[in-house]
Design a protein around this motif. Structure first.
Motif, PDB file in Angstrom:
ATOM      1  N   SER A  85       1.618   6.709  -7.081  1.00 13.88           N
ATOM      2  CA  SER A  85       0.504   7.551  -7.522  1.00 13.88           C
ATOM      3  C   SER A  85       0.802   9.035  -7.341  1.00 13.88           C
ATOM      4  O   SER A  85       0.375   9.861  -8.140  1.00 13.88           O
ATOM      5  CB  SER A  85      -0.765   7.181  -6.755  1.00 13.88           C
ATOM      6  N   LYS A  86       1.561   9.432  -6.331  1.00 11.37           N
ATOM      7  CA  LYS A  86       1.835  10.849  -6.099  1.00 11.37           C
ATOM      8  C   LYS A  86       2.658  11.487  -7.207  1.00 11.37           C
ATOM      9  O   LYS A  86       2.299  12.545  -7.731  1.00 11.37           O
ATOM     10  CB  LYS A  86       2.519  11.023  -4.750  1.00 11.37           C
ATOM     11  N   ARG A 117       0.834  -1.205   0.000  1.00 11.08           N
ATOM     12  CA  ARG A 117       0.000   0.000   0.000  1.00 11.08           C
ATOM     13  C   ARG A 117       0.866   1.251   0.000  1.00 11.08           C
ATOM     14  O   ARG A 117       0.560   2.235  -0.699  1.00 11.08           O
ATOM     15  CB  ARG A 117      -0.904  -0.012   1.233  1.00 11.08           C
ATOM     16  N   ARG A 118       1.950   1.229   0.753  1.00 16.59           N
ATOM     17  CA  ARG A 118       2.843   2.383   0.788  1.00 16.59           C
ATOM     18  C   ARG A 118       3.526   2.605  -0.553  1.00 16.59           C
ATOM     19  O   ARG A 118       3.680   3.752  -1.014  1.00 16.59           O
ATOM     20  CB  ARG A 118       3.869   2.196   1.900  1.00 16.59           C
ATOM     21  N   GLU A 119       3.931   1.513  -1.210  1.00 15.82           N
ATOM     22  CA  GLU A 119       4.563   1.636  -2.532  1.00 15.82           C
ATOM     23  C   GLU A 119       3.581   2.171  -3.553  1.00 15.82           C
ATOM     24  O   GLU A 119       3.933   2.978  -4.430  1.00 15.82           O
ATOM     25  CB  GLU A 119       5.107   0.269  -2.973  1.00 15.82           C
ATOM     26  N   ALA A 120       2.319   1.736  -3.459  1.00 12.91           N
ATOM     27  CA  ALA A 120       1.309   2.237  -4.398  1.00 12.91           C
ATOM     28  C   ALA A 120       1.083   3.729  -4.214  1.00 12.91           C
ATOM     29  O   ALA A 120       0.889   4.474  -5.192  1.00 12.91           O
ATOM     30  CB  ALA A 120       0.005   1.462  -4.201  1.00 12.91           C
ATOM     31  N   GLU A 121       1.088   4.209  -2.961  1.00  8.21           N
ATOM     32  CA  GLU A 121       0.919   5.642  -2.721  1.00  8.21           C
ATOM     33  C   GLU A 121       2.094   6.433  -3.272  1.00  8.21           C
ATOM     34  O   GLU A 121       1.920   7.518  -3.824  1.00  8.21           O
ATOM     35  CB  GLU A 121       0.766   5.881  -1.221  1.00  8.21           C
ATOM     36  N   LYS A 122       3.312   5.891  -3.145  1.00  9.50           N
ATOM     37  CA  LYS A 122       4.479   6.593  -3.686  1.00  9.50           C
ATOM     38  C   LYS A 122       4.423   6.705  -5.201  1.00  9.50           C
ATOM     39  O   LYS A 122       4.817   7.701  -5.793  1.00  9.50           O
ATOM     40  CB  LYS A 122       5.756   5.860  -3.278  1.00  9.50           C
TER      41      LYS A 122
END
Length: 369
Positions: free
Chosen positions: A353-354, A346-351
């Motif tokens: 997408s930003k 989840r953290r990698e996906a947020e990085k």
């Protein structure tokens, strides 16, 4: 010709249809009506015919049974208006649902329209038997809700009457206070004028302007104090009226306590049965010794711990093996609720997408320029 017919009709109204007595000859005659048939007759005929018990109406063609206690004085000049008012009062006494008992404003408007149709049918004598049967069935099935709404209406009427009485007393008290203030101000003004004249008479010409200024300051100070007191009283009265409105202005709701409705009225709210009261829980559902992944036992087999448990020197110092068991198991199972892989993904996906969103905003800004 029309005026003659109106005069004859008015003369017929003043004549008793039973004994043919006329009010022209006996001005003290009192005419009474019965809501069963609305035939008007004099009081002496009512006493003579119905004193011994119920009897048939003496008017020709009317076979309804009348009782003496139902006779009353006519309120309106037109018998049709008298009958319609009685029917409307009786129907609204039964169909006394309130707006807060319905799901929507449209359902309440439909109920009002249906009630007016029932009143019109009874007034115009359209399907009287069917309408009366529906009213009786509804009254029997919803007796409790009808009584509750009647109690609410009486409570609101009593509260309104008490509020009107309180407002009248308050207005009378304000008038009395204003009258007393006016008299006090007049006496103070007269006393101040007398004092001002006496000081001028005993003083010199040089002191006249100083005395006049001092008197003017005193009058301004008194008027300012009086206005401040009036504002304070006015604010206090407004606060009292606001608290009274907040306490009695909101009507009570009977939707939750209303009885089951028949098919006569649609759109009523469903009855909400209150949940039973739960026992008091000081921990708000928290069980101190309960864990999700393990159960704490009284003892665990261990040669080392068994020796400690038997050693009186250890137990004398207040050492408790149960606290050791609880802390050890809690630390052992502490990480079972954490899913590291899901958090990392989840953290990698947020990085990812930003930066994409930032690049899209930059490209949009370049296009606008």
């Amino acid at each position: 010709m029309a005026s003659k017919e109106g005069t004859d009709r008015r003369d017929d109204d003043e004549v008793c249809p039973v004994c043919k007595s006329s009010r022209y000859l006996n001005p003290n005659m009192r005419f009474l009506i019965n809501p069963e048939c609305y035939h008007k007759m004099c009081e002496s005929c009512v006493d003579r015919i119905f004193s011994s018990g119920p009897s048939s109406c003496p008017v020709a063609g009317c076979r309804k049974t009348l009782r003496k206690n139902r006779f009353r004085k006519q309120t309106f000049e037109d018998i049709g208006v008298e009958r319609e008012v009685d029917i409307r009062r009786r129907v609204m006494h039964i169909l006394n649902r309130r707006e807060e008992e319905f799901d929507s404003k449209r359902n309440y408007d439909d109920f009002l329209e249906q009630r007016e149709e029932i009143i019109a049918n009874l007034v115009l004598r359209i399907d009287v038997a069917k309408t009366e049967a529906q009213l009786q069935q509804y009254a029997q099935e919803n007796m409790q809700s009808i009584r509750n709404n009647q109690a609410l209406e009486e409570q609101e009427a009593t509260s309104f009457q008490a509020r009107m009485t309180l407002e009248q007393e308050e207005a009378q008290r304000r008038r009395q206070i204003a009258r007393q203030e006016y008299e006090s101000e007049r006496r103070e003004l007269h006393a101040g004028r007398e004092d001002f004249l006496s000081r001028l008479a005993s003083g010199t010409a040089a002191d006249a302007s100083a005395i006049a200024k001092e008197g003017h300051k005193v009058l301004l100070k008194k008027s300012s104090a009086r206005r401040s007191e009036e504002d304070r009283i006015r604010q206090k009265q407004a606060a009292l009226r606001g608290s009274e409105t907040k306490r009695t202005g909101t009507p009570l709701t009977t939707a939750d306590t209303a009885g089951t409705s028949s098919g006569l009225i649609k759109g009523l709210r469903k009855i909400k049965t209150p949940e039973p009261e739960k026992p008091y829980d000081p921990f708000m559902g928290l069980v101190p010794e309960k864990r999700d992944y393990y159960t704490l036992q009284q003892s665990y087999p261990s040669a080392y711990l068994d020796n400690l448990q038997k050693n009186t020197q250890v137990s004398a110092g207040g050492y408790n093996l149960q606290e050791y068991y609880s802390r050890t198991l809690l630390e052992a199972f502490a990480g079972l609720g954490c899913f590291v892989e899901e958090e990392v993904s989840r953290r990698e996906a947020e990085k990812v997408s930003k930066p994409t969103a930032t690049e899209g905003a930059a490209m949009a800004a370049v296009k606008e320029n």
